[in-house]
Design an enzyme around this catalytic site. Structure first.
Site, PDB file in Angstrom:
ATOM      1  N   LYS A   1      82.674 -49.100  -9.886  1.00  0.00           N
ATOM      2  CA  LYS A   1      83.124 -47.707 -10.086  1.00  0.00           C
ATOM      3  C   LYS A   1      81.906 -46.802  -9.885  1.00  0.00           C
ATOM      4  CE  LYS A   1      83.745 -44.254 -12.543  1.00  0.00           C
ATOM      5  NZ  LYS A   1      83.008 -43.026 -12.198  1.00  0.00           N
TER       6      LYS A   1
ATOM      7  N   GLU B   1      70.509 -49.716 -17.217  1.00  0.00           N
ATOM      8  CA  GLU B   1      69.380 -49.102 -16.491  1.00  0.00           C
ATOM      9  C   GLU B   1      69.492 -47.605 -16.691  1.00  0.00           C
ATOM     10  OE1 GLU B   1      66.902 -50.513 -15.024  1.00  0.00           O
ATOM     11  OE2 GLU B   1      67.649 -52.546 -15.250  1.00  0.00           O
TER      12      GLU B   1
ATOM     13  N   CYS C   1      65.331 -41.997 -11.635  1.00  0.00           N
ATOM     14  CA  CYS C   1      65.112 -42.389 -13.037  1.00  0.00           C
ATOM     15  C   CYS C   1      63.631 -42.570 -13.317  1.00  0.00           C
ATOM     16  CB  CYS C   1      65.875 -43.682 -13.310  1.00  0.00           C
ATOM     17  SG  CYS C   1      65.544 -44.951 -12.087  1.00  0.00           S
TER      18      CYS C   1
ATOM     19  N   GLU D   1      64.358 -35.837 -20.503  1.00  0.00           N
ATOM     20  CA  GLU D   1      64.534 -36.066 -19.070  1.00  0.00           C
ATOM     21  C   GLU D   1      65.206 -34.846 -18.443  1.00  0.00           C
ATOM     22  OE1 GLU D   1      67.572 -38.852 -17.723  1.00  0.00           O
ATOM     23  OE2 GLU D   1      66.157 -39.634 -16.261  1.00  0.00           O
TER      24      GLU D   1
HETATM   25  P1  NDP Z   1      75.974 -40.552 -16.315  1.00  0.00           P
HETATM   26  O1  NDP Z   1      75.554 -41.370 -17.471  1.00  0.00           O
HETATM   27  O2  NDP Z   1      76.592 -39.233 -16.541  1.00  0.00           O
HETATM   28  O3  NDP Z   1      77.003 -41.367 -15.390  1.00  0.00           O
HETATM   29  C1  NDP Z   1      76.705 -42.642 -14.896  1.00  0.00           C
HETATM   30  C2  NDP Z   1      77.976 -43.350 -14.514  1.00  0.00           C
HETATM   31  O4  NDP Z   1      78.746 -43.616 -15.691  1.00  0.00           O
HETATM   32  C3  NDP Z   1      78.887 -42.547 -13.598  1.00  0.00           C
HETATM   33  O5  NDP Z   1      79.505 -43.412 -12.683  1.00  0.00           O
HETATM   34  C4  NDP Z   1      79.902 -41.984 -14.561  1.00  0.00           C
HETATM   35  O6  NDP Z   1      81.113 -41.646 -13.953  1.00  0.00           O
HETATM   36  C5  NDP Z   1      80.070 -43.156 -15.489  1.00  0.00           C
HETATM   37  N1  NDP Z   1      80.652 -42.846 -16.789  1.00  0.00           N
HETATM   38  C6  NDP Z   1      80.629 -41.675 -17.472  1.00  0.00           C
HETATM   39  N2  NDP Z   1      81.239 -41.829 -18.672  1.00  0.00           N
HETATM   40  C7  NDP Z   1      81.650 -43.110 -18.751  1.00  0.00           C
HETATM   41  C8  NDP Z   1      82.330 -43.897 -19.719  1.00  0.00           C
HETATM   42  N3  NDP Z   1      82.698 -43.381 -20.891  1.00  0.00           N
HETATM   43  N4  NDP Z   1      82.587 -45.196 -19.466  1.00  0.00           N
HETATM   44  C9  NDP Z   1      82.208 -45.756 -18.290  1.00  0.00           C
HETATM   45  N5  NDP Z   1      81.560 -45.069 -17.312  1.00  0.00           N
HETATM   46  C10 NDP Z   1      81.274 -43.765 -17.547  1.00  0.00           C
HETATM   47  O7  NDP Z   1      74.670 -40.433 -15.427  1.00  0.00           O
HETATM   48  P2  NDP Z   1      74.464 -39.638 -14.094  1.00  0.00           P
HETATM   49  O8  NDP Z   1      75.459 -40.101 -13.090  1.00  0.00           O
HETATM   50  O9  NDP Z   1      74.375 -38.186 -14.390  1.00  0.00           O
HETATM   51  O10 NDP Z   1      73.040 -40.206 -13.623  1.00  0.00           O
HETATM   52  C11 NDP Z   1      71.849 -39.715 -14.090  1.00  0.00           C
HETATM   53  C12 NDP Z   1      71.238 -40.661 -15.105  1.00  0.00           C
HETATM   54  O11 NDP Z   1      71.120 -41.954 -14.571  1.00  0.00           O
HETATM   55  C13 NDP Z   1      69.825 -40.233 -15.445  1.00  0.00           C
HETATM   56  O12 NDP Z   1      69.620 -40.333 -16.833  1.00  0.00           O
HETATM   57  C14 NDP Z   1      68.969 -41.235 -14.708  1.00  0.00           C
HETATM   58  O13 NDP Z   1      67.692 -41.394 -15.246  1.00  0.00           O
HETATM   59  C15 NDP Z   1      69.799 -42.470 -14.788  1.00  0.00           C
HETATM   60  N6  NDP Z   1      69.428 -43.416 -13.732  1.00  0.00           N
HETATM   61  C16 NDP Z   1      68.786 -44.582 -14.096  1.00  0.00           C
HETATM   62  C17 NDP Z   1      68.344 -45.471 -13.129  1.00  0.00           C
HETATM   63  C18 NDP Z   1      67.674 -46.775 -13.492  1.00  0.00           C
HETATM   64  O14 NDP Z   1      67.683 -47.689 -12.658  1.00  0.00           O
HETATM   65  N7  NDP Z   1      67.092 -46.918 -14.663  1.00  0.00           N
HETATM   66  C19 NDP Z   1      68.513 -45.185 -11.704  1.00  0.00           C
HETATM   67  C20 NDP Z   1      69.223 -43.953 -11.445  1.00  0.00           C
HETATM   68  C21 NDP Z   1      69.648 -43.100 -12.433  1.00  0.00           C
HETATM   69  P3  NDP Z   1      81.399 -40.143 -13.478  1.00  0.00           P
HETATM   70  O15 NDP Z   1      80.175 -39.660 -12.752  1.00  0.00           O
HETATM   71  O16 NDP Z   1      82.564 -40.292 -12.603  1.00  0.00           O
HETATM   72  O17 NDP Z   1      81.651 -39.341 -14.727  1.00  0.00           O
END
Ligand code: NDP
Length: 489
Positions: free
Chosen positions: A173, A247, A281, A381
């Site tokens: 997803k 992650e 990230c 962040e």
């Molecule tokens: P989010 O946490 O908002 O979303 C991440 C994913 O989770 C999306 O696919 C989102 O779907 C989904 N999601 C949201 N709510 C739920 C839920 N309740 N249950 C299951 N899935 C859910 O993060 P962002 O997309 O805004 O990404 C940014 C963040 O990701 C930053 O904090 C960044 O640092 C981190 N990141 C970490 C990395 C690593 O390898 N450590 C690499 C890249 C980013 P939807 O978008 O459709 O709401």
């Protein structure tokens, strides 16, 4: 405008709700595609498909899994330009970056293809010589993969390559803000010839992800995203007591010591925060600079930052594109304003770009200076092109500042002193330390966070254990009669 279908059981399907989520091009704010919003029932059916496929996929021999993964890597390499353009259309990253990232994903699939037929257990020598004992590594089952919008294909490869190599099936997803590249990638899964139901891509929003991770037939969740979402998901999966890899975000310190090659260090600092418009990230968003070289580093950084060329991600001369979506744009600007109110000194940038030819979510690369490590801009962040410089006086002071964070994803050290580099690296509470480089990725090295940056590792052989479980088999070779009321040792 392109209308996407989802990929389930090796078939392309329309969502039954008939609802769609628009995909905006962050460079011009125009809707360029729409992706289906699936119902909970459709998510449930997809997990069941993956669960059925697991029965046969887990029995596939390693050589066949390796062949399919290598074929997939070939197809990715043949389609680099196409995939990179889709990724850039969705998240605004410059094309040179997304091209490189797509090539990196191909390398990731090849790396794990190499392990698919080498998943060895151990023969364990025991005290009791009449017992023969060995272990095997077995796949877990259906893995739910949830990815963030900033780098959908590389984040996916970190999870999908080891999951498939070890014999799991998956339901993916991607983020609602950038699902298109994952759906395009699914065409290559189909073309590579993976059996039905082994790889499935569903789309929707956070609620869709929630329905997926809660499903009773999901055996593991592998998540990349924000810390707050990770908390919600951790609670959601707790009823099913399944393993989870997280992650998450960071506030990574990039430390410049006075004896560093300052020219390289400054370029490293720029790469750390303005590469991908700071939407990584591992962004080196806290630059810790030894006081004796503070002024020269500040001057050089500001000079380079003011020359960064913002523009259309598809133009080869562009160095920084827009940020990925309206939410990000608003959040970053609000944090910039908060920093100003909290008294941080603005060295450059500090606002949205005003340019009649660029209508997208462009934010000027921004640098703040502060002596207060507790203000919001120095702790939280931002996930955007905003750097905070903090001064330090000696090595222990740098380490104290670096570790004073809820996060522990990455850190950079710039010094010519090998002893200082090793000693500092040892004391940093982070999963990844770079010395005299920053934001350099290799598939053979383990990647992941400490503290609230998550747990579990991606890439490298360490990841094999994230997607397998160990079974122990003990065989009695003796003819002796046992006493049933006494534990045998
Ligand atoms: P989010 O946490 O908002 O979303 C991440 C994913 O989770 C999306 O696919 C989102 O779907 C989904 N999601 C949201 N709510 C739920 C839920 N309740 N249950 C299951 N899935 C859910 O993060 P962002 O997309 O805004 O990404 C940014 C963040 O990701 C930053 O904090 C960044 O640092 C981190 N990141 C970490 C990395 C690593 O390898 N450590 C690499 C890249 C980013 P939807 O978008 O459709 O709401």
């Amino acid at each position: 405008m392109k209308t996407y279908k989802v990929f389930v059981d090796n078939e392309w399907k329309n969502g039954r709700t008939g609802e769609f989520i628009p995909s905006y091009n962050p460079c011009n704010q125009e809707i360029w595609a729409q992706i289906p919003l699936l119902s909970k029932e459709e998510i449930s059916e997809t997990v069941e498909v993956a669960h059925d496929a697991f029965r046969t996929w887990k029995e596939t021999n390693g050589l066949e899994r390796a062949r399919l993964l290598n074929r997939l890597a070939d197809l990715i390499e043949e389609n680099v330009e196409h995939l990179a353009r889709i990724e850039s259309s969705d998240n605004g990253k410059v094309l040179s970056e997304t091209r490189n990232q797509v090539l990196f994903t191909a390398r990731n699939y090849r790396y794990f293809a190499g392990y698919a037929d080498k998943l060895m257990g151990n023969l364990i020598p025991l005290d009791n010589q009449e017992l023969l004992d060995y272990t095997t590594l077995e796949p877990i089952g259906v893995v739910a993969i949830i990815t963030a919008w900033n780098s959908p294909l590389p984040l996916l490869a970190n999870k999908l390559a080891p999951a498939l190599a070890t014999g799991n099936t998956v339901v993916i997803k991607p983020s609602e803000y950038a699902s298109a590249s994952t759906l395009e990638f699914a065409h290559l899964i189909e073309e590579a010839g993976f059996p039905r139901g082994v790889v499935n891509v569903v789309t929707g929003n956070g609620a869709t992800g929630d329905a997926l991770v809660r499903h009773r037939l999901v055996g593991k969740v592998s998540f990349t995203g924000g810390t707050n979402t990770a908390r919600v998901i951790s609670k959601a999966v707790s009823d099913n007591l399944i393993p989870i890899s997280l992650e998450l975000g960071g506030k990574s310190p990039n430390i410049i010591f006075e004896d560093a090659d300052l020219e390289k260090a400054v370029v490293g600092a720029i790469a750390g925060i303005f590469g991908a418009a700071g939407q990584t990230c591992i962004a080196g968003s806290r630059l810790l600079v030894q006081r004796s070289v503070l002024e020269v580093v500040k001057d050089e950084l500001v000079a380079i930052t003011n020359s960064i060329k913002l523009g259309d991600p598809f133009e080869e001369s562009t160095q920084m594109g827009p940020v990925a979506n309206k939410n990000q744009f608003d959040k970053i600007l609000s944090m910039i304003n908060e920093a100003k109110q909290e008294g941080a000194e603005l060295l450059c940038g500090g606002s949205a770009l005003e340019n009649d030819n660029l209508k997208g979510y462009f934010i000027k690369p921004t640098i703040f200076y502060t002596e207060d490590p507790k203000i919001t801009i120095a702790c939280e962040e931002i996930f955007g092109p905003v750097l905070t410089i903090l001064p330090f006086d000696h090595v222990d002071h740098a380490i104290e500042l670096a570790n004073d964070s809820i996060y522990g994803l990455a850190a950079g050290i710039w010094t010519r002193d090998l002893q200082k580099a090793h000693k500092t690296a040892k004391q940093l509470e982070v999963g990844n330390v770079w010395v005299n480089t920053y934001r350099t990725s290799q598939v053979g090295t383990p990647f992941g966070g400490m503290k609230q940056s998550g747990f579990g590792r991606e890439r490298s052989w360490h990841t094999l254990h994230e997607y397998t479980q160990t079974k122990n088999v003990m065989i009695n070779l003796s003819d002796d009669k046992r006493n049933p009321f006494m534990m045998q040792i």
